[in-house]
Design an enzyme around this catalytic site. Structure first.
Site, short mmCIF file in Angstrom:
data_model
loop_
_atom_site.label_atom_id
_atom_site.label_comp_id
_atom_site.label_asym_id
_atom_site.label_seq_id
_atom_site.Cartn_x
_atom_site.Cartn_y
_atom_site.Cartn_z
N HIS A 44 -28.22 -5.60 6.52
CA HIS A 44 -28.35 -4.71 5.37
C HIS A 44 -28.76 -5.50 4.14
CE1 HIS A 44 -27.59 -1.32 2.73
NE2 HIS A 44 -27.09 -2.20 1.88
N SER B 64 -18.87 1.44 -0.30
CA SER B 64 -20.01 2.33 -0.09
C SER B 64 -20.97 1.74 0.94
CB SER B 64 -20.71 2.56 -1.43
OG SER B 64 -21.99 3.11 -1.28
N1 URA Z 1 -25.82 0.80 -2.79
C1 URA Z 1 -24.96 1.57 -2.12
O1 URA Z 1 -25.22 1.96 -0.99
N2 URA Z 1 -23.81 1.93 -2.72
C2 URA Z 1 -23.49 1.51 -3.95
O2 URA Z 1 -22.43 1.86 -4.42
C3 URA Z 1 -24.40 0.72 -4.64
C4 URA Z 1 -25.56 0.36 -4.02
#
Ligand code: URA
Ligand code: CA
Length: 434
Positions: free
Chosen positions: A83, A184
């Site tokens: 990622h 997140s």
């Molecule tokens: N990218 C995400 O997927 N979540 C966040 O909170 C910030 C950046």
């Protein structure tokens, strides 16, 4: 009975939540029982008071549980996902998937389309005529087992709590919070079935985290969440003071990925792919250590094994693999327009976001979710930070079908700073956290 107001107060006063409290907050939010104004106040309390490692892991788990999760257990081996926290012209996935697959690392990727700056991985892959990501789950698993790599379009409803919370954070000035960002990002990787995760955390002017210390803190937070939830996780901190590689745009980035798999890619893209790929191979148990992994990946490029893997992957999903040997088969822009250097000097800054916006103005990215994109258009950068330029020498080439040329030219000129003094090339890899 638990009351949200008490939990806001608790966090406001710097006290840690229990697992049950975090479950109450997230499930109450997604079911609509807890109103947005209370979640807003709570998010602001988290922003100021932070969360301990347990709270961060529990929050991530609850976000995962808010939606569907993908079960990749029918795929043999350790599935490692990569990622990136987001950059302009980041072509690493297109290189890494076939590269690590060629040494036996299974790559099962669920990808989305791009919004804003440039296209997402699916848009890029659709530059290959016939390529389809609309395959069934069974077909997806079969392809990864047979060929070690496949990409499927986003179908399942993953992490709805994150979508809801992110939307709220965006308008309540609570995006920039380490526990909220880390949970997140990690929730999405966990929901999509990864056994192990390699993170590319960008740092610098074009990144979400501009300061190295902040990027390191975010990386440590995500690695710790991964470990706490039983997923081996490593993070590489890499430069985003300028776009990665030289190409920005869908077909152009496919071309750049093919060049890199042939061993002729730009130095920065090649180096970052070898670094991230080595960490993936180690986590997947396909290499004894980092040096062994790197040697195997370099060998795969040199012998053509990585390129062969790209052809197998593309043709298995209906794409025209002949583009590898005949680049003219990729979508081509009608015109090439040069943007020339306005003066002599050295490139000292390139605003990555602005270059991304310039590519979007040419039609490479979507202004809204439903915009059509032009796969052929984009930008080739001839000069990067540290390079010397002479007045009227080409800085970039705009690949265009007529749309947005003058606006893109203005954006490019705005984004480049040319100074009298020589500037050093930025460091590419700042740190690795395991
Ligand atoms: N990218 C995400 O997927 N979540 C966040 O909170 C910030 C950046
Ligand atoms: Ca690129």
């Amino acid at each position: 009975m638990m009351r949200m107001v008490d939990l806001i107060e608790k966090k406001r006063d710097g006290k840690p939540h229990t697992k049950e409290e975090i479950r109450f907050i997230i499930s109450g939010y997604t079911s609509g029982e807890i109103p947005e104004y209370q979640i807003s106040a709570w998010a602001m309390a988290v922003y100021f008071q932070d969360m301990n490692p347990d709270e961060r892991a529990w929050l991530t788990e609850e976000i995962v549980q808010s939606g569907d999760t993908i079960d990749l257990s029918a795929i043999e081996g350790i599935k490692v996902d990569k990622h990136s926290t987001g950059g302009v012209g980041d072509t690493t996935t297109l290189v890494l998937a076939p590269l690590v697959a060629s040494i036996g690392v299974p790559v099962a990727k669920m990808s989305g389309r791009g919004l804003g700056h440039t296209g997402g991985t699916i848009d890029k892959l659709e530059s290959l005529k016939g390529f389809s990501v609309e395959i069934s789950n069974d077909e997806f698993i079969r392809l990864v087992n047979e060929n070690k790599a496949a990409v499927i379009g986003q179908t399942a409803d993953l992490t709805p709590a994150d979508k809801q919370l992110y939307g709220l954070r965006d308008v309540t000035a609570t995006v920039n919070s380490i526990p909220l960002i880390a949970s997140s990002i990690m929730s999405k990787k966990l929901a999509s079935g990864a056994d192990a995760i390699v993170l590319d955390v960008k740092t610098g002017a074009g990144a979400f985290m501009k300061k190295l210390e902040e990027s390191q803190e975010l990386a440590r937070a995500m690695v710790e969440i991964g470990k706490n939830l039983g997923r081996n996780t490593s993070a590489v901190i890499s430069d985003m003071n300028q776009p990665l590689g030289n190409m920005i745009g869908n077909a152009l980035e496919v071309q750049e990925a093919i060049d890199t798999l042939k061993g002729n890619g730009p130095d920065d893209l090649t180096e970052l792919c070898l670094t991230l790929g080595s960490h993936m191979a180690v986590l997947a148990g396909k290499a004894a250590d980092f040096e062994d992994a790197r040697r195997q990946l370099e060998e795969a490029i040199k012998t053509g094994k990585a390129l062969e893997q790209f052809k197998i992957f593309v043709s298995a999903q209906g794409g025209d693999e002949k583009v590898v040997d005949e680049p003219g088969k990729l979508p081509q822009a009608a015109e090439h327009v040069t943007v020339a250097a306005p003066r002599d000097g050295y490139v000292s800054e390139i605003e990555a976001d602005e270059i991304g916006t310039a590519a979007m103005l040419l039609g490479a990215g979507r202004a809204t979710k439903t915009s059509e994109i032009d796969l052929a258009v984009g930008i080739e950068m001839h000069k990067k930070i540290g390079d010397q330029v002479k007045k009227d020498e080409p800085l970039v080439t705009l690949y265009t079908n007529g749309q947005g040329v003058e606006d893109a030219r203005a954006k490019v000129l705005e984004s480049y700073t040319i100074s009298a003094e020589k500037t050093e090339k930025p460091t590419l890899i700042y740190d690795v956290i395991t």
